[in-house]
Design a protein around this motif. Structure first.
Motif, PDB file in Angstrom:
ATOM      1  N   ARG A  26       0.923  -1.243   0.470  1.00  0.00           N
ATOM      2  CA  ARG A  26       0.339  -0.006  -0.374  1.00  0.00           C
ATOM      3  C   ARG A  26       0.743   1.523   0.320  1.00  0.00           C
ATOM      4  NH1 ARG A  26      -5.183  -1.015   1.681  1.00  0.00           N
ATOM      5  NH2 ARG A  26      -5.755  -3.270   1.858  1.00  0.00           N
ATOM      6  N   VAL A  27       0.238   2.227  -0.323  1.00  0.00           N
ATOM      7  CA  VAL A  27       0.600   3.617  -0.231  1.00  0.00           C
ATOM      8  C   VAL A  27       0.514   4.515   0.834  1.00  0.00           C
ATOM      9  CG1 VAL A  27      -0.533   4.611  -1.692  1.00  0.00           C
ATOM     10  CG2 VAL A  27       1.353   5.788  -1.782  1.00  0.00           C
ATOM     11  N   GLY A  28       1.436   5.060   1.687  1.00  0.00           N
ATOM     12  CA  GLY A  28       1.016   6.004   2.633  1.00  0.00           C
ATOM     13  C   GLY A  28       1.911   7.121   2.826  1.00  0.00           C
ATOM     14  N   THR A  29       1.606   8.097   3.618  1.00  0.00           N
ATOM     15  CA  THR A  29       2.460   9.693   3.497  1.00  0.00           C
ATOM     16  C   THR A  29       3.094   9.027   4.943  1.00  0.00           C
ATOM     17  OG1 THR A  29       0.587  10.644   2.390  1.00  0.00           O
ATOM     18  CG2 THR A  29       2.277  11.669   4.271  1.00  0.00           C
ATOM     19  N   ILE A  30       4.648   9.558   4.924  1.00  0.00           N
ATOM     20  CA  ILE A  30       5.231   9.907   6.108  1.00  0.00           C
ATOM     21  C   ILE A  30       4.668  10.988   6.388  1.00  0.00           C
ATOM     22  CG2 ILE A  30       7.438   9.883   7.314  1.00  0.00           C
ATOM     23  CD1 ILE A  30       8.586   8.316   4.628  1.00  0.00           C
ATOM     24  N   VAL A  31       4.071  10.697   7.960  1.00  0.00           N
ATOM     25  CA  VAL A  31       3.610  12.024   8.964  1.00  0.00           C
ATOM     26  C   VAL A  31       4.829  12.017  10.092  1.00  0.00           C
ATOM     27  CG1 VAL A  31       1.211  11.658   8.489  1.00  0.00           C
ATOM     28  CG2 VAL A  31       2.533  10.667  10.468  1.00  0.00           C
ATOM     29  N   ALA A  32       5.610  11.197  10.058  1.00  0.00           N
ATOM     30  CA  ALA A  32       6.667  11.914  11.233  1.00  0.00           C
ATOM     31  C   ALA A  32       8.120  10.266  11.105  1.00  0.00           C
ATOM     32  CB  ALA A  32       6.555  11.587  12.349  1.00  0.00           C
ATOM     33  N   ALA A  33       9.128  11.707  11.019  1.00  0.00           N
ATOM     34  CA  ALA A  33      10.757  10.055  10.905  1.00  0.00           C
ATOM     35  C   ALA A  33      11.673  10.824  12.476  1.00  0.00           C
ATOM     36  CB  ALA A  33      10.679  10.907   9.819  1.00  0.00           C
ATOM     37  N   GLU A  34      12.071  10.212  12.945  1.00  0.00           N
ATOM     38  CA  GLU A  34      12.999  10.490  13.638  1.00  0.00           C
ATOM     39  C   GLU A  34      14.219   9.505  14.145  1.00  0.00           C
ATOM     40  OE1 GLU A  34      11.565   8.602  17.780  1.00  0.00           O
ATOM     41  OE2 GLU A  34       9.718   9.216  16.479  1.00  0.00           O
ATOM     42  N   PRO A  35      15.515   9.972  14.486  1.00  0.00           N
ATOM     43  CA  PRO A  35      16.562   9.058  13.649  1.00  0.00           C
ATOM     44  C   PRO A  35      16.125   7.976  14.719  1.00  0.00           C
ATOM     45  CG  PRO A  35      16.674  11.077  14.393  1.00  0.00           C
ATOM     46  CD  PRO A  35      15.703  11.203  14.471  1.00  0.00           C
ATOM     47  N   PHE A  36      17.126   6.788  14.798  1.00  0.00           N
ATOM     48  CA  PHE A  36      16.598   6.081  15.691  1.00  0.00           C
ATOM     49  C   PHE A  36      18.538   5.074  15.814  1.00  0.00           C
ATOM     50  CE2 PHE A  36      15.302   1.041  15.428  1.00  0.00           C
ATOM     51  CZ  PHE A  36      15.006   0.170  16.938  1.00  0.00           C
ATOM     52  N   PRO A  37      18.917   6.347  16.697  1.00  0.00           N
ATOM     53  CA  PRO A  37      20.138   5.245  16.882  1.00  0.00           C
ATOM     54  C   PRO A  37      20.281   4.147  18.062  1.00  0.00           C
ATOM     55  CG  PRO A  37      19.210   7.013  18.755  1.00  0.00           C
ATOM     56  CD  PRO A  37      18.639   7.300  17.314  1.00  0.00           C
ATOM     57  N   VAL A 110      10.605   3.333  -3.079  1.00  0.00           N
ATOM     58  CA  VAL A 110       9.821   3.444  -3.913  1.00  0.00           C
ATOM     59  C   VAL A 110       8.609   3.948  -3.498  1.00  0.00           C
ATOM     60  CG1 VAL A 110       8.028   2.108  -4.644  1.00  0.00           C
ATOM     61  CG2 VAL A 110      10.370   0.967  -4.004  1.00  0.00           C
ATOM     62  N   HIS A 111       8.332   5.180  -4.545  1.00  0.00           N
ATOM     63  CA  HIS A 111       6.550   5.549  -4.170  1.00  0.00           C
ATOM     64  C   HIS A 111       7.048   6.493  -5.794  1.00  0.00           C
ATOM     65  CE1 HIS A 111       9.230   9.329  -6.124  1.00  0.00           C
ATOM     66  NE2 HIS A 111      10.197   9.005  -5.467  1.00  0.00           N
ATOM     67  N   PRO A 112       5.066   6.334  -6.076  1.00  0.00           N
ATOM     68  CA  PRO A 112       4.464   7.037  -7.251  1.00  0.00           C
ATOM     69  C   PRO A 112       4.839   8.152  -7.956  1.00  0.00           C
ATOM     70  CG  PRO A 112       2.570   7.316  -4.758  1.00  0.00           C
ATOM     71  CD  PRO A 112       3.976   6.780  -4.396  1.00  0.00           C
ATOM     72  N   GLY A 113       4.731   8.201  -8.247  1.00  0.00           N
ATOM     73  CA  GLY A 113       5.070   9.142  -9.141  1.00  0.00           C
ATOM     74  C   GLY A 113       4.518  10.863  -9.294  1.00  0.00           C
ATOM     75  N   ILE A 114       3.664  10.703  -9.016  1.00  0.00           N
ATOM     76  CA  ILE A 114       2.726  11.059  -8.639  1.00  0.00           C
ATOM     77  C   ILE A 114       1.467  11.493  -7.901  1.00  0.00           C
ATOM     78  CG2 ILE A 114       2.133  12.663 -10.848  1.00  0.00           C
ATOM     79  CD1 ILE A 114      -0.976  11.332 -11.299  1.00  0.00           C
ATOM     80  N   PRO A 115       1.059  12.209  -6.508  1.00  0.00           N
ATOM     81  CA  PRO A 115       0.050  12.246  -5.193  1.00  0.00           C
ATOM     82  C   PRO A 115      -1.170  10.987  -5.382  1.00  0.00           C
ATOM     83  CG  PRO A 115       0.937  14.014  -5.551  1.00  0.00           C
ATOM     84  CD  PRO A 115       1.386  13.804  -6.918  1.00  0.00           C
ATOM     85  N   VAL A 116      -1.324   9.974  -4.949  1.00  0.00           N
ATOM     86  CA  VAL A 116      -2.237   9.228  -5.040  1.00  0.00           C
ATOM     87  C   VAL A 116      -2.697   9.391  -3.788  1.00  0.00           C
ATOM     88  CG1 VAL A 116      -1.067   8.071  -6.944  1.00  0.00           C
ATOM     89  CG2 VAL A 116      -0.904   6.698  -4.370  1.00  0.00           C
ATOM     90  N   PRO A 117      -3.955   8.797  -3.498  1.00  0.00           N
ATOM     91  CA  PRO A 117      -4.859   8.880  -2.208  1.00  0.00           C
ATOM     92  C   PRO A 117      -4.047   7.494  -1.251  1.00  0.00           C
ATOM     93  CG  PRO A 117      -6.397   8.589  -3.789  1.00  0.00           C
ATOM     94  CD  PRO A 117      -4.925   8.020  -4.243  1.00  0.00           C
ATOM     95  N   ASN A 118      -3.746   8.500  -0.005  1.00  0.00           N
ATOM     96  CA  ASN A 118      -3.429   6.989   1.322  1.00  0.00           C
ATOM     97  C   ASN A 118      -4.217   5.466   0.539  1.00  0.00           C
ATOM     98  OD1 ASN A 118      -1.371   8.732   1.429  1.00  0.00           O
ATOM     99  ND2 ASN A 118      -2.100   9.561   3.117  1.00  0.00           N
ATOM    100  N   GLY A 119      -3.120   4.502   1.633  1.00  0.00           N
ATOM    101  CA  GLY A 119      -3.807   3.295   1.146  1.00  0.00           C
ATOM    102  C   GLY A 119      -4.360   2.599   0.202  1.00  0.00           C
ATOM    103  N   GLY A 120      -3.955   2.966  -0.791  1.00  0.00           N
ATOM    104  CA  GLY A 120      -3.999   2.573  -2.914  1.00  0.00           C
ATOM    105  C   GLY A 120      -3.233   1.802  -2.519  1.00  0.00           C
TER     106      GLY A 120
END
Length: 123
Positions: A26-37, A110-120
């Motif tokens: 499925r496709v999703g949008t990253i809403v948060a990212a943090e280091p994983f030391p 891996v990501h879509p070339g244009i925005p698509v609905p999350n969950g596709g």
């Protein structure tokens, strides 16, 4: 975990179409990212929104060579959402974020070339 990063490697054994359909990408949008030391290899902890049906899931991703945390937020990515959760140190990774190796074996998302609905779902 990975069979090989060598682009010249032969293809994996043939599978049936039903085997392919069993993997839910499925496709999703990253809403948060943090280091994983605490991770053994450099990684980020990602929080990804897959839409109303699947919801928000967490993933550990070894993508520190090409990405930084601030640049990841808002980016759409592809992930396998039906693998069992995997404990990585004190972190529970709920989905497998997908990527391809670059010429040096570092992960490119891996990501879509244009925005698509999350969950596709990938088809």
């Amino acid at each position: 975990m990975h069979a090989t990063h060598d682009p010249a490697a032969p293809p994996a054994p043939e599978i049936g179409f039903d085997d392919f359909l069993a993997v839910d990408v499925r496709v999703g949008t990253i809403v948060a990212a943090e280091p994983f030391p605490e991770a053994r290899k450099p990684a980020f902890k990602l929080t990804i929104d897959f839409g109303a049906t699947i919801g928000v899931k967490r993933s550990s991703a070894q993508i520190t060579e090409h990405y930084d945390c601030t640049g990841l937020v808002g980016r759409q990515v592809a992930a396998v959402v039906n693998f069992p959760p995997r404990q990585i140190g004190k972190f529970m990774s709920q989905v497998l974020t997908l990527g391809f190796p670059d010429g040096d074996g570092k992960v490119v998302l891996v990501h879509p070339g244009i925005p698509v609905p999350n969950g596709g779902r990938l088809f």
